[in-house]
Each structure stands twice: as C-alpha cells, then as structure tokens.
Design an enzyme around this catalytic site. Structure first.
Site, PDB file in Angstrom:
ATOM      1  NE  ARG A 160     -21.704  -4.008   4.177  1.00 20.64           N
ATOM      2  CZ  ARG A 160     -20.661  -4.554   3.590  1.00 20.64           C
ATOM      3  NH1 ARG A 160     -19.671  -5.030   4.316  1.00 20.64           N
ATOM      4  NH2 ARG A 160     -20.586  -4.643   2.273  1.00 20.64           N
ATOM      5  CE  LYS A 186      -4.569   0.658   2.029  1.00 25.05           C
ATOM      6  NZ  LYS A 186      -5.388   0.587   3.229  1.00 25.05           N
ATOM      7  CD  GLU A 246     -19.496  -4.145   8.405  1.00 26.20           C
ATOM      8  OE1 GLU A 246     -18.770  -3.305   7.835  1.00 26.20           O
ATOM      9  OE2 GLU A 246     -19.695  -5.299   7.952  1.00 26.20           O
TER      10      GLU A 246
END
Length: 621
Positions: free
Chosen positions: A398, A284, A370
């Site tokens: 969610r 990243k 979640e």
C-alpha cells in the site's frame, strides 16, 4: 466436528437471513445471546479472529433483519468482525473449519457466498466499494440498498477519507455504519443517544430538515445562518460535524449492543436519501470477560476452552522473527537515541511492545496509514534521524508509491523491517507475502536482504542501520525462527556478499531466505552445493560467476513469487554476463495462495526439503 445446534433453539431456526427476517423482533435479543455463545465455543474449537466478532453480534443481527440481504449489499471492512455474519448466512455448520486448509475463508470472500459482496482482508476498502455499488444501484433503479460496516481503527486510513469525500459529492443513497469500540457508554448516555438517534433518523426530523433546505434555497444568507445553527446544535450533542462537512448525514452515537435500538434506527435510516453515517458504540470481546479486558490479546486466538477463561499455555518454542526484530530495535535504541521505530498500527504483530514502552519518545504508531508511515520515515531521514519502518509485506504494498518517490528516489537511509514475508498460513491470500522481493527489486537504490536464520536477521538489521547511501529492507517470515544460539554482538555485513554453506558438485542451489535448511537437506541427496545468497539486491555477482563456472545446473530457491523474484535476478545477471546455462527457479507459483497451516502450504507448493528435491530430480529427468 460442528457444534450441537440443538443447544441454540432460536439460532437453529436462522439458517439464512430470510429465515431470520421471519422472526418477531422480540426474539432478537435471545438470538443475539445464542449467536454470541455459539461464536465463543466455535472459535474455541477452530481458532481464529475472536474479540472483533463478539463485538458485532447485535449489529449483524440487526443488519440482516432490516436489510434484504443479499439483494441489498452489505460490505464489511477488513472482515475480522464478520464471523457472526458467516454464521447467519448459511455457513454455521462449517465454522469449525475456518482458516483451515479446504475450510471456510477467514474473511468475507465472494467465491464462498453470495452474501459476501466484496472480498476483503486489509482495511479501508469498504466505503469505496459501497459507493460504487450505490452508484450501480441508482442506475439499476430496483430499490437496492447499500451498507458498509467500518471500524473506528480503519477510519484512520487515507483511502477512507477519499471515499467519503467522493460519496459526499456524488450524494448517492448509502449507509456507513461506524463501529466504534474505543469508547465506553454509560447507561444514561446510551439511552439518551439511542432516543436522539431515533428522533434524528425519523420522518418528522428529516422532513423538516430537507424541507427547510428547499425553503431557504433562494435566501443564501439565511440559509447559511440556518446551516451554521444546525451544525452548532448538533455539535453540542453529537460528534458529527466532521462527517457533515464531508456530505454525510450523521446519526448517533448509539449503543451497538442494544439490538432493538439498532433495528429501529436502521429502519428509519433505510429510506433516507443521500449518504448516511450511523455511529454505534460497541465493546470488543463483548460477553467474554478476558476478551473485554484484553481485546488486543484476544484479537486472534489458538484453540482454547472457553470455560476456563484462559488462553492455552503456549508451548516453549524458539523466538519468532518478530521478537528477534523487537529485541534488536531495543538494543540499538539503547546505543542511539536517533533511532525511531514506526509502525502502521501493528505494534503487537511486529514485536514492538517492549520498544514502545521503553522508548516512548522514539516510537511512532502511524495508525492504519501505510502511505503516511513510509513518507513520515522519509521526512525523519531528511533531518538526519534513523527511521525504522516495521511493516508486514502485504501492507508495504500500500505504500509502494511512497517507497519509490519519497524514499528511494531521494536515496534516503530508511530501514524497512518487513515481517510476514512468504507464506503466512491461515489468513490466506490477502496476507501471503508473495510479492515483496519482486516489487522491491525493480526500485533503484534499494538494498534487499533475506536472512536464513535469526542471527543473520539481527546482523542484517544492523547492516541496514549502518547503511547511509539509500533505503534498505530486511525481509523475514512469520513464526518461529530456527533456534540458532543468539549472537549479541552486531556486525555489519559486506553489502551484496553471499556464503557457501555446502560444497558439492554439478548442481548449485542458490538459496534466498529461511528455506535454507530445506535446501541443505535436499542437497545431501544430490551432493549439491548450497549458497546462502543473503542479498537479493545487489546480488553477489562474483559468487554467481563462480557457481556458474563450476556447476552444470543452478537452482534458485525463494519464498516469493517466481515471477520477478530473486531467481529472476540471477537469470538477468547470467544474461548480462553472457553465460547461458540451465536455471531452475523454485518459489511461489503465479497464483494467489489459499489459506491453511504454513507447513501444509509449503508442502503443497513443494517448498519443503522433499519437494525441493523432487522438483530438481524432475528437472534433471
């Protein structure tokens, strides 16, 4: 203004993937270098998601080079990493408008480009969508290929495993690229794995592999022995056993920054049958040292000068509501070691960094899961602990079933600290917290609070902590708080009681949340009464009776969908009390709110002070 493309001679010739596919492969490394440089300077001018895109430059080039997009379907998970994709698919000259009002969408968006085959914003959806497209491609029989790109973080979501389990069972042709940026690859390991991946995806290996399966079909004992031998051999050199068990053919890991290795491996894999997974290793922030060292801090950035290797110094401002929550969580944890902080992979965004460092045994990151986070909290509450779930409004959507069945139905005292309620701005419709008041209001046993400033937020969090009879929610917006002086003392509020903030005549504004300042300004011109209702559920019935008796018009104001929101609750109570009277509901319209700056959007929706005043005056006319 867009960047001068003449500085990027190869990239300038790749306006679309069709043009890219005309290049000799030898030019791809230079194209990747120019694409990374363009991305770096572009985001520096526009702001936006940053580190993720730098890590997927070579992958994006290889995908569009090998696959015939948009005929072949390419689905990105979340979309933080899709900026290079946007640059290579005809949107290069508009990148400076990304996330701005009227500009390019921050994530892949079907309405924006035929290359964006699936609109995204939350993680874990790509494999499900890709499987559906793979089934459709098989019915169509036109030779269409399907590829999903998913990050290693998203692999923690339950929906991903549901999709992979189904894909392994259906056995349609599809490729899942697992973009893994959590591990590093040394040159030797990378070279070995690149070579191994090309061998394992090549025709000779797959022919032997598939052929041996047919030969052994009638000899179950030998077939099972051969299968186990293959698994043990592969397990020694690649971490693919889990994916193989789900029905995927695993290839990798390979260096995701070696564009030639990516192209060669994908060419081999393009024509393999059944579900395939290519595991690539990336970094990243690749190519920009500060982002490589701190990919979380450089995940999304404001405008900055790439040449300085520093983020712009932030201007002094009021603390954010996230920081107010984080401070409260630390303060209460000093007093009570039964307090547990839970987040679904949003430690930084939810203001929990200090808490996680100071109270590591009380901190739980549930990863991008979640549903699990909510039920984990329910289990803790069953054991007499005091769970606090820090979650974004749109992420709580969610976990709705778990909120109902596992928390509220059992009257468990779980405190939900709901961040990003209302307009979030640049991340657009996938992240606007428009529906939480509406979807929580319908749940029995819930107490829902909407603070008007940071002090009220702190006291409401403490109120939720003290409440024993069921779940509570404190819902607050993204960004800076109002600047009220901090009150350190914590006092539980009386449940379901609001306050009169301004006494006026004829018109009463019932405000829910942080639009209170705008409501008070609008009220000055109208000589209106303003009530800070504080509780969305239970509503302050006595205050509603009082205001309805003494005023000609009630106006409800909230940064939530009008349909089913706090204003709807006021109407329901008036109906129940048999007190018919005019009520103007002011809030978010029945549409998905596009991206732009928070202030711009609030002004467009007429939720600033002048907009609230205009809406009331129009209603009176």
């Amino acid at each position: 203004m867009s960047l001068d493309i003449s500085q990027y001679p190869v990239l300038a010739q790749a306006n679309t993937p069709d043009e890219l596919r005309q290049f000799p492969q030898a030019l791809l490394p230079q194209l990747a270098d120019e694409l990374r440089s363009f991305l770096l300077k572009s985001v520096g001018r526009s702001s936006g998601h940053f580190a993720s895109g730098l890590g997927t430059v070579e992958l994006t080039v290889a995908l569009h080079y090998v696959y015939n997009t948009p005929f072949d379907r390419l689905i990105w998970d979340v979309g933080h990493q899709a900026y290079p994709h946007k640059i290579l698919t005809g949107r290069r000259d508009r990148m400076h408008t990304i996330r701005q009002k009227g500009g390019i969408h921050p994530f892949p968006w079907r309405e924006e480009s035929e290359y964006d085959t699936f609109s995204v914003g939350h993680s874990g959806t790509s494999i499900s969508a890709a499987l559906a497209m793979a089934v459709a491609a098989e019915k169509e029989q036109a030779g269409r290929k399907v590829v999903a790109v998913i990050g290693d973080g998203a692999m923690t979501g339950g929906m991903v495993f549901e999709a992979m389990n189904h894909a392994g069972d259906l056995h349609n042709d599809m490729l899942v690229v697992l973009n893994d940026n959590e591990m590093s690859i040394s040159e030797n390991v990378g070279a070995l794995n690149n070579h191994l991946a090309q061998l394992m995806s090549g025709r000779l290996y797959t022919t032997i592999r598939e052929g041996s399966k047919k030969v052994l079909q009638g000899m179950p004992v030998i077939k099972e022995m051969a299968k186990r031998t293959e698994e043990h051999l592969k397990g020694m050199v690649v971490p693919g056993t889990m994916f193989e068990e789900l029905g995927f053919n695993y290839i990798g890991p390979i260096d995701g920054h070696d564009v030639d290795a990516l192209v060669e491996t994908m060419r081999n894999m393009r024509n393999l049958s059944g579900p395939q997974i290519l595991h690539i290793m990336t970094k990243k922030g690749r190519g920009y040292e500060p982002a490589e060292k701190d990919p979380i801090g450089w995940h999304a950035v404001p405008k900055f000068d790439p040449s300085t290797f520093e983020k712009p110094a932030s201007k002094p401002s009021n603390p954010t509501f996230s920081q107010v929550f984080g401070k409260w969580l630390c303060d209460i944890s000093e007093q009570d070691d039964k307090v547990l902080g839970i987040t679904p992979a949003m430690r930084e965004g939810s203001g929990m960094v200090e808490f996680s460092q100071r109270f590591p045994k009380q901190y739980f990151d549930a990863a991008i899961a979640e549903q699990h986070a909510v039920t984990l909290a329910a289990g803790f509450a069953c054991e007499g602990l005091k769970p606090v779930v820090a979650i974004y409004s749109t992420f709580l959507q969610r976990g709705y079933d778990q909120l109902i069945h596992d928390v509220a139905l059992q009257k468990l005292p779980v405190l939900f600290a709901i961040d990003r309620g209302g307009i979030v701005g640049a991340d657009g419709p996938t992240h606007q917290g428009a529906f939480d008041l509406s979807f929580m209001r319908t749940i029995p046993n819930m107490v829902i609070m909407a603070p008007s400033d940071e002090n009220e937020c702190r006291q409401m969090l403490y109120t939720g902590y003290c409440y024993k009879d069921g779940p509570t929610a404190v819902r607050y917006p993204r960004g800076s708080a109002t600047g009220e002086p901090q009150v350190e003392e914590m006092t539980a509020l009386p449940i379901g009681k609001g306050l009169i903030k301004r006494q006026g005549t004829k018109i009463a504004i019932l405000n829910f949340g942080t639009l209170l300042a705008n409501s008070l300004i609008a009220a000055e011109s109208l000589d209106a009464t303003v009530a800070d209702m504080r509780f969305v559920k239970p509503l302050d019935i006595e205050l509603i009776k009082q205001l309805s008796d003494s005023h000609d018009l009630l106006v409800t104001v909230e940064e939530n969908a009008i349909m089913g929101g706090a204003g709807s609750g006021v109407l329901e109570e008036l109906q129940r009390l048999k007190r018919p009277m005019p009520v103007l509901q002011i809030g978010l319209p029945d549409e998905f709110i596009k991206h732009g700056e928070q202030k711009e959007i609030l002004a467009d929706l007429r939720l600033d002070s002048s907009g609230i005043l205009e809406q009331i005056e129009e209603y009176l006319k």
